[in-house]
Design a protein around this motif. Sequence first.
Motif, PDB file in Angstrom:
ATOM      1  N   UNK A 159       0.026   3.847  -1.240  1.00  0.00           N
ATOM      2  CA  UNK A 159      -0.542   2.680  -0.563  1.00  0.00           C
ATOM      3  C   UNK A 159      -0.485   2.774   0.961  1.00  0.00           C
ATOM      4  N   UNK A 160       0.070   3.847   1.503  1.00  0.00           N
ATOM      5  CA  UNK A 160       0.157   3.977   2.954  1.00  0.00           C
ATOM      6  C   UNK A 160      -1.229   4.025   3.598  1.00  0.00           C
ATOM      7  N   UNK A 161      -1.332   3.450   4.780  1.00  0.00           N
ATOM      8  CA  UNK A 161      -2.603   3.471   5.519  1.00  0.00           C
ATOM      9  C   UNK A 161      -2.574   4.472   6.672  1.00  0.00           C
ATOM     10  N   UNK A 162      -1.456   5.206   6.800  1.00  0.00           N
ATOM     11  CA  UNK A 162      -1.336   6.161   7.912  1.00  0.00           C
ATOM     12  C   UNK A 162      -2.081   7.454   7.640  1.00  0.00           C
ATOM     13  N   UNK A 163      -2.532   7.644   6.384  1.00  0.00           N
ATOM     14  CA  UNK A 163      -3.309   8.836   6.052  1.00  0.00           C
ATOM     15  C   UNK A 163      -4.342   8.477   5.002  1.00  0.00           C
TER      16      UNK A 163
END
Length: 562
Positions: free
Chosen positions: A315-319
């Motif tokens: 769920x990360x938005x950094x990648x």
Amino acid sequence: MDALSRAGPRPARGRLGAPSSGTQAPAAPWTRFSAWLECVCVVTFDLELGQALELVYPSDFRLTDKEKSSICYLSFPDSHSGCLGDTQFSFRIRQCGGQRSPWSTNDRHYDSGAPVSLQKESSHYFGYVYFRQVKDSSVKRGYFQKSLVLVSRLPFVRLFQALLSLIAPEYFDKLAPCLEAVCNEIDQWPAPQPGQTLNLPVVGVVLQVRVPSRVDKPDCSSLKQCGHENLLLTPLVLSSVHELDLFRCFQPVLTHVQMLWELMLLGEPLVVLAPSPAVSSEMVLALTSCVQPLKFCCDYRPYFTVHDSEFKEFTTRTQAPPNVVLGVTNPFFIKTLQHWPHILRVGEPKLSGGLPKQVKLKKPSRLKTLDTKPGLYTAYTAHLHRDKALLKRLLGGLQKKRPPGALAALLRTHLLELTQSFVIPLAPPQIRPFHQDDFLRSLDHAGPQLTCILKGDWLGLYRRFFKSPHFDGWYRQRRKEMVHKLETLHLEAICEADIETWMKDKSEVEVVDLVLKLREKLVRAQVHQLPVKEETLHQAQLNIEMVIGSLPKDLQAVLCPR
């Protein structure tokens, strides 16, 4: 978590849930049981702990704390699902801590004969769940809530669902003694053998299944009836160990099946938001199976929750989102995953005989956080034109109430032929490296148009495919098959050669080197289950013995120590 620790590793396999007496000889490993299942788990709802692992059998099967926690959370429907009564679904989790036990000879034998898409998972477990939630005034919370879970490395969803439908109601009625008896019955089953029809007795029923083989023709994968003369019971025949009813699964998305096939072929990140784990897991498994006979090389989770250990990773938005297909039920994921490029929202399946309402194609910008209607939210543009004739036949067949099996077979055949048309131009093995530009130039005279009537941007589809995990998986598999074939031909050539004549002008060093290389080739043939005839292996062993016999006694003693 006390309940989890209570189900931890035990010293030896004894009675269900109890350690063996220290005075007894250790029980033999359950090799037949483990050919099918890793373990059986019971997950219950504890007022203090929530989901808790009540039982693991065999009791010495080792699960890490992270695996236990994942099994607990994934074995219960999300609170938003509201599942009452009995429901079945499946999940897939990453094995923690690497492969903890070496592949047995049976595992290697199975994998060498099975289609690549049905080989045993080496780094993931499948969980097949039978969940029961019914009102029960004797329980403090007012509900009986428990799951029986089969943990396996085999993607045999149809077989294990059928097995659960037989044993779970018995278990919920009779509890532990029943489960121990079932596990003992499974421990008597023959190992899964590709190409063989097997009779599998359990709780007074005989399940008859055929395990697919990699040499099966596309139209010969179904079960061939075998004799019942040695059976006391008429078997319950399963037409497949793994195939779902694709037509039933894809009914609400029939107009987008080809686009979804392209997304799966390219390994694109996709979220399936469904009302229940049963719907989400079936849709994810149907999607990942629609590119067969290609092996689906990306990660996929038929049912995924906020408690999963990979939640932050996915769920990360950094990648960019990972190449994974997620099946979820909690609306929280709409907000958490709205940056994903492809989101499929489906509703409860309609039981009526009318035409299923087709989900609409919408842009991701139309995705609302709170109230999202069913639809395929994507900015992707399909490379191939939609097969309108197929859609007309499927929807027409539904209106005319054609047998569901016939419609499912029609859809599966279409997807199989579509995948084969795409793969056939890639198929000829090459010893030299694969050059994409040379391949693309060859499509004018040897492309998919030879076997498929669909028009569209095939070149664009291949270009995107070359960047996907599935191309890497296909290339590695083809290269491995080619190397094994060359090794087989080399061993056969050596066995047919006149070794005695070759040795006449060779030094002792060269002769000893031949012995060592022949032995190495025999070991590789056994370890990698190369398609070598038994007579070839026997001749190679005779050649080794003959060559050693020609050497001085001191060298013979070194090469054959007693």
